[in-house]
Design a protein around this motif. Structure first.
Motif, short mmCIF file in Angstrom:
data_model
loop_
_atom_site.label_atom_id
_atom_site.label_comp_id
_atom_site.label_asym_id
_atom_site.label_seq_id
_atom_site.Cartn_x
_atom_site.Cartn_y
_atom_site.Cartn_z
N SER A 1 0.85 -1.18 0.00
CA SER A 1 0.00 0.00 0.00
C SER A 1 0.89 1.23 0.00
O SER A 1 1.74 1.38 0.86
N SER A 2 0.67 2.10 -0.97
CA SER A 2 1.49 3.31 -1.03
C SER A 2 0.64 4.54 -0.77
O SER A 2 0.98 5.64 -1.20
N SER A 3 -0.46 4.35 -0.06
CA SER A 3 -1.35 5.47 0.25
C SER A 3 -1.81 5.35 1.69
O SER A 3 -1.88 4.24 2.22
N TRP A 4 -2.14 6.50 2.29
CA TRP A 4 -2.68 6.45 3.65
C TRP A 4 -4.05 5.81 3.66
O TRP A 4 -4.56 5.43 4.70
N SER A 5 -4.67 5.69 2.50
CA SER A 5 -6.03 5.15 2.43
C SER A 5 -6.01 3.76 1.81
O SER A 5 -5.45 3.55 0.73
N LEU A 6 -6.68 2.82 2.47
CA LEU A 6 -6.79 1.47 1.92
C LEU A 6 -7.63 1.46 0.65
O LEU A 6 -7.61 0.50 -0.12
N PHE B 1 -17.31 5.72 -6.82
CA PHE B 1 -17.89 5.86 -5.47
C PHE B 1 -17.50 7.20 -4.83
O PHE B 1 -18.36 7.90 -4.29
N ASP B 2 -16.21 7.54 -4.89
CA ASP B 2 -15.81 8.75 -4.16
C ASP B 2 -14.88 9.66 -4.98
O ASP B 2 -14.18 10.50 -4.41
N GLY B 3 -14.90 9.49 -6.29
CA GLY B 3 -14.10 10.37 -7.14
C GLY B 3 -14.67 11.77 -7.18
O GLY B 3 -15.81 12.00 -6.78
N PRO B 4 -13.88 12.74 -7.65
CA PRO B 4 -14.34 14.12 -7.67
C PRO B 4 -15.52 14.34 -8.61
O PRO B 4 -15.72 13.57 -9.56
N GLU B 5 -16.28 15.38 -8.33
CA GLU B 5 -17.42 15.73 -9.18
C GLU B 5 -17.35 17.22 -9.49
O GLU B 5 -17.22 18.04 -8.59
N ARG C 1 -21.70 7.58 -11.30
CA ARG C 1 -22.38 7.80 -10.03
C ARG C 1 -23.56 8.74 -10.25
O ARG C 1 -23.42 9.77 -10.90
N PHE D 1 -25.18 9.61 -5.55
CA PHE D 1 -24.27 8.95 -4.61
C PHE D 1 -24.32 7.43 -4.67
O PHE D 1 -23.83 6.76 -3.77
#
Lengths: 282, 296
Positions: free
Chosen positions: B103-108, B147-151, B232, B235
């Motif tokens: 994992s190279s991100s703070w987010s899983l 799911f959570d990409g920018p809009e 999306r 939501f």
């Protein structure tokens, strides 16, 4: 302390962690809760449902941010991209203070996603305090560091955990998020007296307290956050608040999460253990 | 307060200690005697035993928790791949990928970012389901983005008045992914969702449903390429099939083509009369505007 510069002179009472299984209940029923703690990383995204729900929660509740991956104790500087995203979120939530753990967890850009214990060395004190100062300066909000539960101790340690905590927060001039469950878990795993730990904590720096459930195994205790708070932890909480005073308190329940009402009821038990029988706002 | 003690010269500095521990924590659990020995040496050098656990056992607690956490997250993100490969093959792939890429991100949430590339380099891990597995991974990663990409703010059609199509450049929502796949992955994931929802209805035990083995699912090669938009709305994430021409048009817009050029590209291979094509494009744009796909 109830209100100090480490929690932006707020007077938060008893809160609970905002968790996905409770979203619908909270948005529909609008239960009376003094405040919610959010895991910052869950909302450091660019769009979609997480931010939509957060915005609706923010319309009605006070929210405090709690992080799990700043890794103050890393032997490297804080990640700038992470800091910028975190700061953007603080502007959205207007969190009065922000907390993360006194631990490390990534090396050379590879993340363990765990809260790994520090070696209690003077070199680690210097690194950790420097990183906290940098984060605090960047975020322009008070930072509180949380003691973690641990299952290992290092030969390299040159002081106790509570001495390490005191040295770090003094040098960083930051607050403490005192997790009494973590103190209890570590005490049992390492064989020290949890009361001695609590008695060494500089009370004037305690911005917030965490309580949670843990799991007893035959040879060790795991910090699982999947149970109600156990009696020894409530007793330690009573001892801590007896020293510190009425302080913003939050129940963490992260696994096998029961109904919202059950979690909230468990959190409100904290009122029974406060000094002078005075309940916190809930 | 603690007094500084002389440093034990055999102990590494903070950075070295963290590197040694991190390598041990992230070492696969069942990776043989050599790895076991390596972790035992690190534990003995760095970690104190207590009266109940030796140094190695204490380190193993962290090693186990790392793999349980990271594999749990990976399983959740790639349920479709798990259903295609089966438990054992999926587990082998997951450990291989996570050991190589980690994992190279703070987010899983970002755990699967490099999975498609990794699988293309290691086809043996997904044989004999290679093409289907790659299709499923592409769609499942697109679902995470949706799911959570920018809009961005949706296109304001009134601002287009008077702009010639040759000069009009439109952007697509960043959370929208356009995919050409060879298998009906949308149907496969729909079947999987149904299987999960039936399993969850049958039991209220959260822990039991989470640990239940994934159903095995497959999908035949489609006679023609399938064009999908993973997007999306309100939501929630949806998969929408596109006509090949619509897919080409949207892809051209995403690549920066003007509206006129994108329409021309879309129908370059088509025999449809220009009036028919114009009417079709008008219908598509009405739908895409309703979904908020277009932005400028």
């Amino acid at each position: 302390m109830p209100a100090s510069r480490f929690n932006a002179f707020t007077d938060h009472g008893i809160g609970i962690g905002l968790r996905v299984p409770h979203y619908q209940h909270i948005l529909e029923k609008k239960p009376v809760v003094d405040w919610f703690e959010i895991i910052s990383e869950n909302y450091m995204v660019e769009g979609g449902r997480p931010l939509h729900v957060l915005d609706r929660i923010l319309e009605q509740y006070r929210v405090v941010q709690h992080g799990v991956s700043m890794y103050f104790g890393n032997a490297e500087r804080p990640n700038r991209d992470h800091l910028q995203k975190l700061k953007a979120l603080t502007r959205r939530t207007e969190t009065p203070w922000i907390s993360d753990h006194l631990c490390w967890g990534s090396v050379d850009g590879r993340f363990t996603h765990d809260l790994l214990p520090m070696p209690y060395t003077w070199e680690a004190v210097e690194w950790t305090a420097r990183n906290i100062r940098e984060v605090q300066d960047h975020l322009e909000r008070p930072v509180a560091v949380e003691n973690v539960s641990s299952y290992a101790e290092f030969h390299a340690s040159e002081m106790t955990e509570w001495e390490f905590l005191c040295e770090v927060v003094e040098r960083a001039d930051c607050g403490i998020l005192l997790d009494v469950n973590n103190i209890y878990v570590s005490a049992k795993n390492h064989g020290f007296d949890p009361v001695v730990y609590v008695d060494h904590v500089p009370v004037e720096r305690v911005a917030q307290i965490h309580i949670a459930g843990h799991t007893n195994y035959e040879r060790y205790i795991l910090d699982t956050h999947d149970h109600p708070v156990l009696d020894p932890v409530w007793n330690l909480y009573a001892h801590a608040t007896g020293r510190i005073g009425r302080t913003a308190t939050l129940l963490e329940w992260d696994d096998r999460i029961p109904s919202f009402d059950e979690v909230h009821r468990e959190a409100l038990k904290a009122n029974r253990f406060l000094p002078n029988g005075k309940a916190l706002a809930a | 307060m603690a007094k500084p003690l002389p440093l034990n010269s055999e102990q590494p500095n903070l950075a070295e200690l963290q590197r040694l521990i991190a390598n041990s924590v992230m070492r696969p659990l069942a990776s043989g005697d050599r790895s076991h020995r390596a972790n035992a040496e690190v534990a003995a050098q760095l970690i104190k035993p207590n009266d109940r656990l030796d140094s190695f056992e204490r380190l193993q607690l962290y090693n186990q928790q790392y793999w349980w956490r990271i594999l749990g997250s990976f399983r959740e993100d790639f349920r479709g791949l798990r259903a295609v490969l089966g438990e054992r093959k999926f587990e082998r792939l997951a450990v291989a990928y996570l050991e190589a890429c980690g994992s190279s991100s703070w987010s899983l949430r970002d755990l699967g970012r490099g999975l498609e590339g990794f699988l293309r380099e290691h086809p043996e891990l997904i044989a004999p389901h290679g093409a289907l597995a790659i299709d499923v991974v592409r769609v499942e990663w697109a679902r995470i983005i949706a799911f959570d990409g920018p809009e961005k703010p949706p296109l304001d059609a009134t601002k287009l008045t008077g702009v010639a199509p040759e000069h009009l450049r439109l952007e697509l929502q960043p959370h929208l992914t356009l995919l050409e796949v060879a298998h009906p992955v949308d149907k496969l994931l729909g079947r999987l969702r149904l299987a999960h929802s039936e399993a969850n209805t049958a039991s209220n035990a959260v822990a039991a449903s989470q640990s239940r083995r994934a159903p095995r699912l497959g999908a035949k090669l489609s006679p023609r390429p399938i064009h999908l938009a993973v997007h999306r709305v309100d939501f929630a994430v949806y998969y929408k099939r596109l006509d090949p021409e619509a897919y080409r048009l949207l892809s051209a817009l995403r690549a920066g083509a003007s509206l006129a050029d994108a329409c021309q590209t879309a129908f370059a291979d088509s025999n449809a009369p220009s009036e028919t094509a114009a009417a079709t494009i008008q219908q598509w744009f009405a739908t895409w505007m309703r979904f908020g796909w277009l932005t400028n």
